[in-house]
Design a protein around this motif. Structure first.
Motif, PDB file in Angstrom:
ATOM      1  N   GLU A   5       0.831  -1.208   0.000  1.00 28.95           N
ATOM      2  CA  GLU A   5       0.000   0.000   0.000  1.00 28.95           C
ATOM      3  C   GLU A   5       0.866   1.259   0.000  1.00 28.95           C
ATOM      4  N   ALA A   6       1.913   1.254   0.814  1.00 32.96           N
ATOM      5  CA  ALA A   6       2.797   2.413   0.896  1.00 32.96           C
ATOM      6  C   ALA A   6       3.590   2.590  -0.392  1.00 32.96           C
ATOM      7  N   VAL A   7       4.084   1.485  -0.938  1.00 28.93           N
ATOM      8  CA  VAL A   7       4.856   1.539  -2.178  1.00 28.93           C
ATOM      9  C   VAL A   7       4.013   2.117  -3.314  1.00 28.93           C
ATOM     10  N   GLN A   8       2.779   1.663  -3.387  1.00 28.51           N
ATOM     11  CA  GLN A   8       1.885   2.177  -4.423  1.00 28.51           C
ATOM     12  C   GLN A   8       1.550   3.648  -4.185  1.00 28.51           C
ATOM     13  N   GLY A   9       1.439   4.022  -2.915  1.00 32.68           N
ATOM     14  CA  GLY A   9       1.124   5.403  -2.577  1.00 32.68           C
ATOM     15  C   GLY A   9       2.208   6.372  -3.024  1.00 32.68           C
ATOM     16  N   PHE A  10       3.458   5.924  -2.940  1.00 33.60           N
ATOM     17  CA  PHE A  10       4.577   6.764  -3.388  1.00 33.60           C
ATOM     18  C   PHE A  10       4.901   6.543  -4.874  1.00 33.60           C
ATOM     19  N   LYS A  11       4.113   5.672  -5.538  1.00 35.02           N
ATOM     20  CA  LYS A  11       4.279   5.373  -6.963  1.00 35.02           C
ATOM     21  C   LYS A  11       5.715   4.953  -7.294  1.00 35.02           C
TER      22      LYS A  11
END
Length: 301
Positions: free
Chosen positions: A161-167
């Motif tokens: 989720e965090a990785v996707q949030g920071f793209k």
């Protein structure tokens, strides 16, 4: 980590008990610890694949801990094994095995490597990317080692989720698993703990058989997750334990308490007693977290 007890009784095999042998499975790598008579039969009964055993650790050269080894080596050949087999054990183990192979004109069709041990100090005897194995010098009638198996800490777990949030592109995922911070195109540095979770805690297992009560091992096994410690006798036979350089259940529990281990497994029982439950009862007067080994029993560590 999973421990399978193939045999855990002292001295001679019987129709319903077997001498010492066990399989430790660490992340799908199998390590055979001691190899008493009947080990290969017990491997079959417990549906353990022979081909996955590449390292054997022999604690000492008393027969109830290694008399099954030559049979296993021979069976490996009959099964067409072609991968290396490494045997870690006291000096003399190579001479014993090679003499039997030579006089029977039986040679392996795979490479057999002996790593003979002589040191009376704890030492690293095996290491790969998953595990480290150290000796635990024990006190017995012949040169004897226990073995400490320690998992290496694994990779960190991605916080998707965090990785996707920071793209963050997937090409950086391995760096994140390795604990590295990430520099974004904007120039912002994202700290690793925001992108990943701590790895699963590494486990440790200490095998101590055979030995008399020996506080010098405490510093080596301190805080291990699981300790297997021989308990050949009950305290009522303390004098016999002292004479033969074995331990009582109470003494095993005392070592577990002083070493602050999380779990104690008892084994190497003398067959003079009516029930192995007596060992647990005695040990729990000193240390509460006690389990009993028994042939065919498995423990998820």
């Amino acid at each position: 980590m999973k421990l399978t007890i193939l045999g855990c009784y002292a001295a001679t095999p019987r129709t319903f008990t077997n001498p010492t042998s066990q399989i430790l499975d660490i992340k799908n790598r199998l390590f055979l610890i001691d190899c008493g008579e009947g080990t290969q039969v017990q491997l079959r009964k417990n549906k353990i694949k022979f081909s996955k055993i590449n390292h054997v650790f022999i604690s000492h050269l008393h027969g109830d801990h290694f008399f099954g080894l030559i049979g296993l080596i021979s069976t490996f050949s009959l099964l067409g094994r072609n991968t290396d087999l490494h045997i870690h054990g006291p000096k003399g183990i190579k001479e014993i095995i090679m003499l039997q192979l030579r006089l029977s004109n039986s040679w392996t069709n795979y490479d057999l490597f002996f790593h003979e041990l002589e040191s009376t100090e704890s030492q690293i005897i095996y290491e790969d990317d998953k595990v480290i194995v150290k000796t635990i010098p024990l006190k017995h009638r012949v040169y004897t080692n226990g073995f400490l198996f320690q998992e290496k800490i694994g990779e960190r777990k991605l916080n998707i989720e965090a990785v996707q949030g920071f793209k963050i592109d997937s090409c950086y995922f391995q760096n994140i698993r390795n604990g590295k911070d990430i520099l974004l195109d904007s120039g912002q540095i994202v700290e690793n703990h925001k992108l990943s979770f701590d790895p699963v805690a590494a486990k440790s297992y200490a095998f101590c058989s055979d030995t008399s009560y020996n506080e010098s091992i405490i510093k080596i096994i301190e805080n291990v997750d699981v300790l297997y410690h021989e308990s050949t006798f009950l305290q009522s036979e303390e004098s016999l334990a002292s004479k033969t350089l074995h331990s009582t259940a109470k003494e095993a529990a005392t070592i577990a308490l002083k070493a602050n281990v999380k779990q104690l497994i008892l084994g190497h029982y003398s067959t003079r007693y009516e029930s192995i439950d007596l060992f647990k009862e005695e040990a729990q007067t000193i240390f509460p977290n006690v389990l009993l080994a028994d042939d065919g029993k498995s423990f998820d560590l």
